[in-house]
Scaffold this active site. Structure first.
Site, PDB file in Angstrom:
ATOM      1  N   PHE A  27     -20.754 -41.159 -27.279  1.00  0.00           N
ATOM      2  CA  PHE A  27     -21.569 -42.380 -27.336  1.00  0.00           C
ATOM      3  C   PHE A  27     -21.145 -43.331 -28.449  1.00  0.00           C
ATOM      4  O   PHE A  27     -21.486 -44.513 -28.409  1.00  0.00           O
ATOM      5  CB  PHE A  27     -23.055 -42.007 -27.539  1.00  0.00           C
ATOM      6  N   CYS A  57     -16.792 -40.815 -36.151  1.00  0.00           N
ATOM      7  CA  CYS A  57     -16.156 -39.514 -36.399  1.00  0.00           C
ATOM      8  C   CYS A  57     -15.315 -39.588 -37.663  1.00  0.00           C
ATOM      9  O   CYS A  57     -14.939 -38.567 -38.218  1.00  0.00           O
ATOM     10  CB  CYS A  57     -15.281 -39.114 -35.232  1.00  0.00           C
TER      11      CYS A  57
HETATM   12  P1  NAD Z   1     -21.164 -34.962 -27.223  1.00  0.00           P
HETATM   13  O1  NAD Z   1     -20.227 -33.825 -27.389  1.00  0.00           O
HETATM   14  O2  NAD Z   1     -22.618 -34.676 -27.193  1.00  0.00           O
HETATM   15  O3  NAD Z   1     -20.846 -35.744 -25.846  1.00  0.00           O
HETATM   16  C1  NAD Z   1     -19.523 -36.053 -25.479  1.00  0.00           C
HETATM   17  C2  NAD Z   1     -19.416 -36.032 -23.964  1.00  0.00           C
HETATM   18  O4  NAD Z   1     -19.691 -34.705 -23.496  1.00  0.00           O
HETATM   19  C3  NAD Z   1     -20.408 -36.958 -23.273  1.00  0.00           C
HETATM   20  O5  NAD Z   1     -19.745 -37.639 -22.236  1.00  0.00           O
HETATM   21  C4  NAD Z   1     -21.482 -36.019 -22.752  1.00  0.00           C
HETATM   22  O6  NAD Z   1     -22.053 -36.458 -21.541  1.00  0.00           O
HETATM   23  C5  NAD Z   1     -20.741 -34.722 -22.541  1.00  0.00           C
HETATM   24  N1  NAD Z   1     -21.592 -33.539 -22.767  1.00  0.00           N
HETATM   25  C6  NAD Z   1     -22.676 -33.443 -23.584  1.00  0.00           C
HETATM   26  N2  NAD Z   1     -23.181 -32.204 -23.558  1.00  0.00           N
HETATM   27  C7  NAD Z   1     -22.403 -31.486 -22.716  1.00  0.00           C
HETATM   28  C8  NAD Z   1     -22.406 -30.118 -22.287  1.00  0.00           C
HETATM   29  N3  NAD Z   1     -23.325 -29.266 -22.708  1.00  0.00           N
HETATM   30  N4  NAD Z   1     -21.439 -29.724 -21.434  1.00  0.00           N
HETATM   31  C9  NAD Z   1     -20.494 -30.575 -20.989  1.00  0.00           C
HETATM   32  N5  NAD Z   1     -20.460 -31.881 -21.364  1.00  0.00           N
HETATM   33  C10 NAD Z   1     -21.381 -32.333 -22.218  1.00  0.00           C
HETATM   34  O7  NAD Z   1     -20.790 -36.026 -28.359  1.00  0.00           O
HETATM   35  P2  NAD Z   1     -21.554 -37.354 -28.757  1.00  0.00           P
HETATM   36  O8  NAD Z   1     -22.829 -36.993 -29.435  1.00  0.00           O
HETATM   37  O9  NAD Z   1     -21.601 -38.289 -27.618  1.00  0.00           O
HETATM   38  O10 NAD Z   1     -20.533 -37.981 -29.828  1.00  0.00           O
HETATM   39  C11 NAD Z   1     -20.536 -37.642 -31.180  1.00  0.00           C
HETATM   40  C12 NAD Z   1     -19.514 -36.561 -31.501  1.00  0.00           C
HETATM   41  O11 NAD Z   1     -18.213 -36.989 -31.110  1.00  0.00           O
HETATM   42  C13 NAD Z   1     -19.407 -36.281 -32.990  1.00  0.00           C
HETATM   43  O12 NAD Z   1     -19.272 -34.898 -33.174  1.00  0.00           O
HETATM   44  C14 NAD Z   1     -18.147 -37.015 -33.413  1.00  0.00           C
HETATM   45  O13 NAD Z   1     -17.516 -36.499 -34.554  1.00  0.00           O
HETATM   46  C15 NAD Z   1     -17.306 -36.809 -32.197  1.00  0.00           C
HETATM   47  N6  NAD Z   1     -16.251 -37.804 -32.125  1.00  0.00           N
HETATM   48  C16 NAD Z   1     -14.983 -37.395 -32.408  1.00  0.00           C
HETATM   49  C17 NAD Z   1     -13.950 -38.317 -32.394  1.00  0.00           C
HETATM   50  C18 NAD Z   1     -12.546 -37.881 -32.713  1.00  0.00           C
HETATM   51  O14 NAD Z   1     -11.641 -38.622 -32.410  1.00  0.00           O
HETATM   52  N7  NAD Z   1     -12.332 -36.739 -33.311  1.00  0.00           N
HETATM   53  C19 NAD Z   1     -14.207 -39.655 -32.077  1.00  0.00           C
HETATM   54  C20 NAD Z   1     -15.520 -40.030 -31.778  1.00  0.00           C
HETATM   55  C21 NAD Z   1     -16.537 -39.089 -31.800  1.00  0.00           C
END
Ligand code: NAD
Length: 503
Positions: free
Chosen positions: A155, A287
């Site tokens: 998100f 992130c």
């Molecule tokens: P999230 O892991 O909750 O969601 C990411 C995606 O996974 C979404 O599309 C969501 O629909 C899906 N998802 C959620 N729960 C799931 C499940 N149980 N099984 C399968 N798919 C699922 O992450 P978020 O809250 O949207 O984003 C924040 C996180 O992303 C933070 O940990 C941040 O550090 C990380 N992030 C990392 C980078 C990087 O480049 N390393 C960049 C941006 C964000």
């Protein structure tokens, strides 16, 4: 009886058409500053996901053979359309995600840079040739597209991260199925519409919405060849294991706990300003946010100045001019961050600045937390161990640079880090010894530009190739080597041994 409010629905993009989902499962997309429901997003059915993949599979047959110049020109047009629509894209993004308009433009812009890079695909997807590997024999490589690839995005950068993925996948000749975050899919959809307008053919880019079920279907689908994931470590690890077991290429960019080392010789005001922006900008939902400040030696005396500066930041809705810190994305995120702050207090950290319950006139319903600073934080505390993903800065002290480096290398995450110093020798020592993907030297959020690749160490990344840059061309292509010989004339006398004779 409840009447259905006239709230717009977010469409799926399948086979070049924006279509209404037939699902029974919907979720509200909510403005985090006001709680206004902006739209309803469908959790696509399995049949819809299958239709998207089938369309991508069919489109691949022709798209993979589309001339490089034709592919590149679509991205030239696309970058122009994104520029022309920048204000609208930023406004949509701020409404559904909460970050300030300036930050939202930054989000779009960092993605736009990857689109510009994709337009140079002609130079990026070149193979290699070795002449006369044997007498009259040449060997060359082709970088050929894989087929249907998929992207799953978080998100916090709903424009930049989808743009990290589908432009380079498509430019290299693949077709794509994107599953954006269900929390803020609207700006991503606008970007998908602009991609169609730029000339991306039907089926080459598809978008399905949903949550865990859609992600699992993507991991398992036999016609999807590669999956790029960005999100939390927990979900990313699951995606990596599941999709790898299904035989796919997978790259997962995941969670973080980014430390900044502040040496006492650093330029003080510059350092404090940079630290504030990196810790509290985008309400800490980056992130690459700096969430731990390691004050080395005498630099620990800077804490009162850091707190005083943080108090001057303006907490308000992202659309209001002069806002520094906007709302958190959801009520659930607000509850999570607030409860972690409570745990920090309970576990004995000193709460030097408490940003909970700020008063924000006109936005009383917003998910706001103001800048929050803890000092006396130790590695055993929950606020140190967990990724807070809110405007909370943990301050720790270290006696020496080596102690600070040791602390950072002992953290499970290795996404980003920075050092602030005037000493070239100290900076050189730091960059040499630190085990973190993105390293900044007097640069607080060192996200690499698209001619490099985003990376990550340890728990922050799975898979060896990163999104965008040179590495992603490798990720989205299969190397084929061709060894060829052409006979001048029909030679007399055949031989059964067909191995090439090295002369
Ligand atoms: P999230 O892991 O909750 O969601 C990411 C995606 O996974 C979404 O599309 C969501 O629909 C899906 N998802 C959620 N729960 C799931 C499940 N149980 N099984 C399968 N798919 C699922 O992450 P978020 O809250 O949207 O984003 C924040 C996180 O992303 C933070 O940990 C941040 O550090 C990380 N992030 C990392 C980078 C990087 O480049 N390393 C960049 C941006 C964000």
């Amino acid at each position: 009886m409840q009447t259905k409010p006239a709230i717009p629905t977010v469409k799926l993009l399948i086979d070049g058409q924006l279509v209404e989902s037939q699902t029974t499962e919907w979720r509200d997309v909510v403005n985090p500053a006001t709680q206004e429901v902006l739209a309803r997003v469908p959790f696509a059915t399995q049949a819809e996901l299958n239709a998207a993949v089938a369309s991508a599979n069919t489109a691949f047959k022709t798209w993979r053979k589309t001339p490089i110049g034709a592919r590149a020109r679509i991205f030239l047009k696309y970058q122009q359309l994104i520029r022309e629509n920048m204000k609208e894209l930023a406004a949509i993004l701020t409404a559904e995600q909460g970050k300030t308009l300036a930050d939202a433009e930054g989000d779009v812009f960092r993605g736009l840079e990857v689109v510009e890079h994709a337009a140079g695909i002609g130079n990026l997807q070149l193979g290699e040739l070795a002449n006369n590997v044997a007498g009259g024999v040449d060997t060359y490589t082709l970088q050929q597209p894989l087929g249907v690839c998929a992207g799953i995005t978080p998100f916090n950068f709903p424009a930049m991260i989808p743009l990290w993925m589908f432009p380079m996948a498509i430019a290299t000749g693949n077709t794509f199925v994107l599953k954006p975050s269900e929390q803020d899919p609207m700006v991503t959809m606008r970007l998908a519409e602009l991609a169609l307008e730029a000339g991306v053919p039907a089926g080459v880019l598809n978008v399905v919405h949903g949550g865990a079920d859609a992600v699992n279907l993507i991991c398992d689908h036999p016609d999807i060849k590669a999956v790029s994931f960005v999100g939390s470590t927990k979900v990313g690890t699951h995606v990596y294991n599941r999709a790898s077991q299904a035989g796919k290429r997978v790259q997962c960019m995941m969670g973080a706990k980014n430390h900044a080392i502040i040496l006492p010789d650093a330029h003080k005001q510059q350092t404090l300003n940079n630290l504030l922006g990196a810790a509290f900008g985008a309400a800490g939902q980056r992130c690459m946010a700096l969430s731990v400040a390691v004050l080395v030696g005498e630099a620990q005396n800077w804490l009162p100045d850091l707190v005083a500066k943080a108090q001057t930041l303006k907490v308000n809705a992202g659309v209001e001019p002069g806002t520094d810190v906007g709302p958190l994305v959801s009520c659930a995120a607000l509850d999570r961050v607030s409860s972690l702050i409570e745990r920090g207090v309970a576990e004995g950290a000193s709460l030097d600045l408490d940003g909970r319950n700020p008063s924000v006139a006109d936005y009383a319903q917003g998910n706001f937390v103001g800048p929050t600073i803890f000092s006396g934080v130790t590695p055993e505390m929950s606020i140190y161990k967990e990724e807070i993903f809110g405007p909370v800065l943990c301050v720790v002290h270290a006696a020496t640079l080596d102690d600070a480096i040791k602390l950072i290398n002992a953290n499970p995450n290795g996404n980003g880090t920075a050092i602030f110093t005037r000493s070239g020798a100290a900076a050189r020592h730091f960059q040499e010894e630190i085990d973190v993907g993105q390293v900044g030297i007097n640069v607080p959020i060192p996200v690499p530009v698209p001619m490099f690749s985003f990376t990550g160490s340890r728990a922050s990344k799975l898979g060896d190739l990163g999104p965008y840059g040179k590495q992603v061309v490798q990720f989205y292509t299969q190397t084929k080597t061709v060894t060829e010989r052409w006979f001048d004339e029909d030679d007399v006398g055949g031989a059964v041994n067909t191995t090439i004779t090295l002369k």
